[in-house]
Design a protein around this motif. Structure first.
Motif, PDB file in Angstrom:
ATOM      1  N   ASP A 120       0.828  -1.205   0.000  1.00  0.00           N
ATOM      2  CA  ASP A 120       0.000   0.000   0.000  1.00  0.00           C
ATOM      3  C   ASP A 120       0.864   1.258   0.000  1.00  0.00           C
ATOM      4  O   ASP A 120       0.438   2.329   0.401  1.00  0.00           O
ATOM      5  N   ASP A 121       2.107   1.106  -0.443  1.00  0.00           N
ATOM      6  CA  ASP A 121       2.996   2.271  -0.493  1.00  0.00           C
ATOM      7  C   ASP A 121       3.582   2.410  -1.906  1.00  0.00           C
ATOM      8  O   ASP A 121       3.383   1.546  -2.756  1.00  0.00           O
ATOM      9  N   ILE A 122       4.284   3.502  -2.115  1.00  0.00           N
ATOM     10  CA  ILE A 122       4.920   3.709  -3.421  1.00  0.00           C
ATOM     11  C   ILE A 122       6.402   4.021  -3.255  1.00  0.00           C
ATOM     12  O   ILE A 122       6.845   4.476  -2.204  1.00  0.00           O
ATOM     13  N   GLU A 123       7.156   3.764  -4.314  1.00  0.00           N
ATOM     14  CA  GLU A 123       8.507   4.297  -4.444  1.00  0.00           C
ATOM     15  C   GLU A 123       8.532   5.080  -5.754  1.00  0.00           C
ATOM     16  O   GLU A 123       7.784   4.766  -6.681  1.00  0.00           O
ATOM     17  N   ALA A 124       9.358   6.101  -5.798  1.00  0.00           N
ATOM     18  CA  ALA A 124       9.350   6.982  -6.959  1.00  0.00           C
ATOM     19  C   ALA A 124      10.700   6.947  -7.662  1.00  0.00           C
ATOM     20  O   ALA A 124      11.744   7.057  -7.019  1.00  0.00           O
ATOM     21  N   ILE A 125      10.664   6.794  -8.977  1.00  0.00           N
ATOM     22  CA  ILE A 125      11.893   6.857  -9.770  1.00  0.00           C
ATOM     23  C   ILE A 125      11.967   8.243 -10.407  1.00  0.00           C
ATOM     24  O   ILE A 125      11.018   8.686 -11.058  1.00  0.00           O
ATOM     25  N   ALA A 126      13.081   8.917 -10.182  1.00  0.00           N
ATOM     26  CA  ALA A 126      13.202  10.282 -10.690  1.00  0.00           C
ATOM     27  C   ALA A 126      14.407  10.412 -11.606  1.00  0.00           C
ATOM     28  O   ALA A 126      15.393   9.690 -11.469  1.00  0.00           O
ATOM     29  N   ALA A 127      14.308  11.347 -12.544  1.00  0.00           N
ATOM     30  CA  ALA A 127      15.432  11.669 -13.425  1.00  0.00           C
ATOM     31  C   ALA A 127      16.454  12.458 -12.616  1.00  0.00           C
ATOM     32  O   ALA A 127      16.100  13.419 -11.929  1.00  0.00           O
ATOM     33  N   ILE A 128      17.723  12.059 -12.664  1.00  0.00           N
ATOM     34  CA  ILE A 128      18.784  12.803 -11.970  1.00  0.00           C
ATOM     35  C   ILE A 128      19.887  13.150 -12.969  1.00  0.00           C
ATOM     36  O   ILE A 128      19.909  12.636 -14.073  1.00  0.00           O
ATOM     37  N   TYR A 129      20.792  14.021 -12.577  1.00  0.00           N
ATOM     38  CA  TYR A 129      21.842  14.495 -13.483  1.00  0.00           C
ATOM     39  C   TYR A 129      21.243  14.900 -14.835  1.00  0.00           C
ATOM     40  O   TYR A 129      21.697  14.467 -15.895  1.00  0.00           O
ATOM     41  N   GLY A 130      20.195  15.700 -14.763  1.00  0.00           N
ATOM     42  CA  GLY A 130      19.606  16.233 -15.985  1.00  0.00           C
ATOM     43  C   GLY A 130      18.965  15.182 -16.857  1.00  0.00           C
ATOM     44  O   GLY A 130      18.639  15.457 -18.011  1.00  0.00           O
ATOM     45  N   GLY A 131      18.757  13.986 -16.335  1.00  0.00           N
ATOM     46  CA  GLY A 131      18.123  12.934 -17.118  1.00  0.00           C
ATOM     47  C   GLY A 131      19.111  11.862 -17.561  1.00  0.00           C
ATOM     48  O   GLY A 131      18.720  10.850 -18.119  1.00  0.00           O
ATOM     49  N   ALA A 132      20.400  12.072 -17.285  1.00  0.00           N
ATOM     50  CA  ALA A 132      21.405  11.088 -17.678  1.00  0.00           C
ATOM     51  C   ALA A 132      21.252   9.799 -16.875  1.00  0.00           C
ATOM     52  O   ALA A 132      21.639   8.732 -17.332  1.00  0.00           O
ATOM     53  N   ALA A 133      20.679   9.912 -15.675  1.00  0.00           N
ATOM     54  CA  ALA A 133      20.525   8.730 -14.824  1.00  0.00           C
ATOM     55  C   ALA A 133      19.196   8.808 -14.078  1.00  0.00           C
ATOM     56  O   ALA A 133      18.442   9.776 -14.231  1.00  0.00           O
ATOM     57  N   ARG A 134      18.909   7.758 -13.335  1.00  0.00           N
ATOM     58  CA  ARG A 134      17.672   7.698 -12.551  1.00  0.00           C
ATOM     59  C   ARG A 134      18.006   7.291 -11.124  1.00  0.00           C
ATOM     60  O   ARG A 134      18.975   6.550 -10.898  1.00  0.00           O
ATOM     61  N   ALA A 135      17.186   7.732 -10.181  1.00  0.00           N
ATOM     62  CA  ALA A 135      17.299   7.249  -8.808  1.00  0.00           C
ATOM     63  C   ALA A 135      15.919   6.799  -8.344  1.00  0.00           C
ATOM     64  O   ALA A 135      14.920   7.449  -8.645  1.00  0.00           O
ATOM     65  N   GLN A 136      15.899   5.671  -7.662  1.00  0.00           N
ATOM     66  CA  GLN A 136      14.646   5.190  -7.088  1.00  0.00           C
ATOM     67  C   GLN A 136      14.632   5.576  -5.609  1.00  0.00           C
ATOM     68  O   GLN A 136      15.539   5.212  -4.863  1.00  0.00           O
ATOM     69  N   PHE A 137      13.618   6.345  -5.218  1.00  0.00           N
ATOM     70  CA  PHE A 137      13.528   6.836  -3.846  1.00  0.00           C
ATOM     71  C   PHE A 137      12.431   6.097  -3.076  1.00  0.00           C
ATOM     72  O   PHE A 137      11.378   5.774  -3.624  1.00  0.00           O
ATOM     73  N   ARG A 138      12.699   5.923  -1.780  1.00  0.00           N
ATOM     74  CA  ARG A 138      11.687   5.397  -0.893  1.00  0.00           C
ATOM     75  C   ARG A 138      11.405   6.499   0.125  1.00  0.00           C
ATOM     76  O   ARG A 138      12.249   7.339   0.392  1.00  0.00           O
ATOM     77  N   PHE A 139      10.201   6.500   0.674  1.00  0.00           N
ATOM     78  CA  PHE A 139       9.834   7.537   1.638  1.00  0.00           C
ATOM     79  C   PHE A 139      10.040   6.998   3.041  1.00  0.00           C
ATOM     80  O   PHE A 139       9.643   5.877   3.329  1.00  0.00           O
ATOM     81  N   VAL A 140      10.660   7.797   3.910  1.00  0.00           N
ATOM     82  CA  VAL A 140      10.999   7.262   5.228  1.00  0.00           C
ATOM     83  C   VAL A 140      10.043   7.721   6.331  1.00  0.00           C
ATOM     84  O   VAL A 140      10.056   7.153   7.410  1.00  0.00           O
ATOM     85  N   ASN A 141       9.218   8.717   6.064  1.00  0.00           N
ATOM     86  CA  ASN A 141       8.302   9.216   7.095  1.00  0.00           C
ATOM     87  C   ASN A 141       6.905   8.658   6.915  1.00  0.00           C
ATOM     88  O   ASN A 141       6.567   8.134   5.854  1.00  0.00           O
ATOM     89  N   ALA A 142       6.070   8.847   7.942  1.00  0.00           N
ATOM     90  CA  ALA A 142       4.692   8.378   7.845  1.00  0.00           C
ATOM     91  C   ALA A 142       3.826   9.334   7.016  1.00  0.00           C
ATOM     92  O   ALA A 142       2.834   8.924   6.440  1.00  0.00           O
ATOM     93  N   GLY A 143       4.215  10.591   6.950  1.00  0.00           N
ATOM     94  CA  GLY A 143       3.390  11.611   6.286  1.00  0.00           C
ATOM     95  C   GLY A 143       3.269  11.393   4.790  1.00  0.00           C
ATOM     96  O   GLY A 143       3.814  10.438   4.236  1.00  0.00           O
ATOM     97  N   PRO A 144       2.529  12.300   4.113  1.00  0.00           N
ATOM     98  CA  PRO A 144       2.239  12.125   2.696  1.00  0.00           C
ATOM     99  C   PRO A 144       3.477  12.021   1.804  1.00  0.00           C
ATOM    100  O   PRO A 144       4.495  12.653   2.059  1.00  0.00           O
TER     101      PRO A 144
END
Ligand SMILES: Cc1cc2nc3c(=O)[nH]c(=O)nc-3n(C[C@H](O)[C@H](O)[C@H](O)COP(=O)(O)OP(=O)(O)OC[C@H]3O[C@@H](n4cnc5c(N)ncnc54)[C@H](O)[C@@H]3O)c2cc1C
Ligand SMILES: Nc1ncnc2c1ncn2[C@@H]1O[C@H](COP(=O)(O)O)[C@@H](O)[C@H]1O
Lengths: 317, 271
Positions: A120-144
């Protein structure tokens, strides 16, 4: 536990929601579906709000255009108690998204290209280094979990003409600490973001004067001129003409890149064009990896010919 | 009393370097999956927007405002290079928040450390940041920092001026330039539209060598978690190319073949 999704759709004009907003609603609808939750949308009152209903919002929160955005969004987030908040791409990303997350003890990721649902949670993949690479982030807090999408990361939902839904109007207090003294003059005439044809030039033009060829070809094809940041920094083109990560995001049917190397920061602004045309003397230039049509050659020789042929065809058209 | 300006500057892997490594397929990921193996080959530089934030601070001083400029960074030992750069450009003081946490991807934790450092300094009127780090392109720190300091926030500045009792900022918005005024304390994030940052003078570089940044310990500054996000993995996306090359003997021939191909693909005027 069902997880509700709030989409913050502030990019809108008198004609309705902008593409950035409908893409965010599409992504929000997909997430709400996957998480078994409801889709709420915050949009400016009026045409945009009715459009949000037609795009499938379970409830629409509205605000008066000009209202202070952060407190409006915070209130919508609290009223809807949404665990996931999709903020449409645009100025609001840098201005509001992180502050909202901080205020509600959550987390925030901008430039999201993909969202992964895990339980019931999500992880977000974002463009980094101007789009040359990607990072997958996880959320560590309970909030939104507050996310803002990269261009093209959401598909606008089908519109159900005439669909209506519950509307809740929000009247939030303003922020007296920042006062607008002189608002941006809404640019007159057509916008680069909406152009069906964009012709952009880069350092390969060799000289500022040659940017005239870019303007002329754009004119001959009924499109608009764009530029790489390199030549905006050099003063050959106007800042408003810059395409890329920190410039305009364009989604034309066809994008011409003449004398542009194809750095990821430039491609971040144009990679969602239906067709990309590269003209570059260097056959190994990165731009050819993104392009659908390519010419290895001198743009100073090709642009005048393209202008001539385009004008001929327009005249005989 | 002099206006106290803090410039928050971050050290990043040179984005142009990362770019070319990615393009030539040499941007590989280490066994933790969370960082690139090229960390030692690609130079670490001051985030260019932060250099421009420093430039904005110096322009405020140049305009005749009595001010003190402190450069502030959160990072490991090597991050002090960015402080040296700011000192050489003309900052009076520098503060290094020593934080071994190698990864600077969590803007929430960084902002919490910056906020604590700013509070420790006590008398800060204005914090200038870059619009975003050229590493993770997040731009979350200025917003979270403003929230934690209960300060006004103005993002994406092209011009920053001090007024009687606040700052006047020209912002870059998608609709064009907008002028706003904010009360102090304020956090303002600076964009490249401000123009090229000045190079340090020889004199500045000499002066900088004599100055030692104050060191704040991150464990002392940060009580409680303060984090918001965490990187699970990094990777390089595939750029799938299939480019149709347009050939022809003369530029004229290639020009008309290109326009034919575009018309056939249905992306350019039906005629
Ligand atoms: C944080 C950050 C943000 C950025 N944001 C942006 C952004 O928003 N937009 C952007 O564009 N850039 C941005 N950049 C810069 C980007 O990384 C590149 O440096 C820039 O796009 C390069 O511009 P260019 O392709 O015009 O110049 P160059 O990289 O110098 O390329 C010129 C190209 O022209 C070719 N050429 C030379 N002569 C000819 C000729 N006669 N005919 C045809 N081809 C020729 C060359 O082979 C070369 O490929 C950003 C960078 C950073 C670090
Ligand atoms: N580790 C850091 N030390 C000092 N300032 C930082 C740090 N990280 C981010 N900042 C500031 O916050 C801005 C935005 O960074 P980010 O949110 O990481 O994209 C940067 O341009 C800096 O001005």
């Amino acid at each position: 536990m069902a997880t509700d999704v709030l989409v913050v759709a502030t990019e809108a004009s008198n004609d309705g929601l902008a593409r950035a907003a409908t893409e965010a609603i599409g992504a929000g609808a997909r997430l709400a579906g996957a998480l078994g939750g409801e889709l709420w949308v915050l949009a400016p009152a009026g045409v945009a709000a009715s459009e949000a209903a037609e795009l499938g919002a379970g409830r629409v929160y509205t605000y008066a255009p000009g209202a202070e955005v952060l407190s409006t969004v915070t209130e919508a987030a609290q009223l809807s108690s949404s665990r996931i908040i999709v903020v449409n791409r645009g100025a609001i990303g840098l201005d509001v998204a992180a502050r909202l997350a901080a205020r509600l003890s959550g987390g925030c990721v901008l430039g999201v290209t993909d969202v992964i649902v895990q339980g019931d949670d999500i992880e977000a993949i974002a463009a980094i280094y101007g789009g040359a690479a990607r990072a997958q982030f996880r959320f560590v807090n309970a909030g939104p979990r507050v996310i803002s999408l990269a261009p093209g990361a959401g598909e606008p939902p089908a519109r159900q003409q005439g669909r209506t839904t519950e509307v809740v109007h929000i009247e939030a207090a303003g922020d007296a600490r920042v006062r607008v003294m002189e608002p941006a003059k809404a640019a007159e005439g057509p916008r680069l973001e909406d152009a069906a044809v964009v012709v952009s030039g880069g350092r390969g033009l060799r000289d500022g004067e040659n940017y005239g060829l870019i303007r002329e070809l754009a004119g001959a094809l009924g499109g608009m001129p764009g530029a790489s940041r390199a030549i905006v920094d050099d003063g050959w083109a106007k800042p408003a003409e810059q395409v890329g990560l920190t410039g305009k995001i364009v989604t034309p049917d066809v994008y011409f890149a003449a004398g542009i190397s194809g750095a990821s920061q430039h491609m971040a602004g144009c990679s969602n064009a239906r067709a990309i045309v590269a003209i570059n003397t260097d056959a190994t230039a990165p731009i050819f990896r993104y392009a659908h049509f390519g010419i290895v050659g001198d743009c100073l020789e090709l642009l005048p010919e393209l202008i001539r042929v385009a004008k001929e065809r327009a005249a005989s058209g | 009393m002099a206006m106290h300006i803090v410039v928050a500057a971050k050290q990043v892997l040179d984005p142009e370097g990362v770019n070319s490594y990615a393009l030539w397929g040499r941007l590989t990921v280490d066994e933790t999956q969370r960082s690139f193996t090229v960390g030692d080959v690609i130079p670490r530089i001051i985030n260019a927007y932060d250099e421009q934030a420093m430039e904005a601070a110096l322009r405020i001083r140049d305009s005749g405002v009595d001010c003190r400029i402190t450069a502030l960074t959160v990072g490991g030992g090597a991050a002090t290079d960015v402080l040296k750069r700011c000192l050489a450009m003309g900052a009076e003081d520098a503060v290094h928040v020593d934080d071994t946490e190698s990864d600077r991807a969590d803007g929430f934790r960084t902002a919490a450390l910056l906020a604590a450092a700013v509070r420790k300094m006590g008398d800060v009127d204005l914090v200038l940041c870059g619009r975003q780090g050229s590493d993770y392109d997040q731009g979350t720190v200025p917003g979270v920092l403003a929230e934690l300091l209960d300060a006004a926030l103005v993002t994406v500045a092209a011009d920053v001026r001090a007024t009687e009792d606040g700052v006047q900022v020209v912002r870059v918005t998608p609709q064009g330039l907008e002028t706003v005024e904010a009360t102090l304390p304020a956090v303002v994030s600076v964009s490249n539209e401000i123009g090229v940052a000045r190079a340090p003078s020889a004199r500045g570089m000499l002066d900088a060598r004599r100055k030692k940044p104050a060191v704040y310990d991150s464990a002392e500054l940060l009580t409680g978690a303060g984090g918001g996000v965490e990187v699970v993995r990094v990777f390089v996306p595939d750029v799938q190319g299939h480019c149709e090359m347009i050939e022809g003997d003369t530029p004229a021939e290639r020009a008309s073949r290109l326009l034919d191909a575009l018309a056939k693909a249905g992306v350019l005027g039906g005629h």
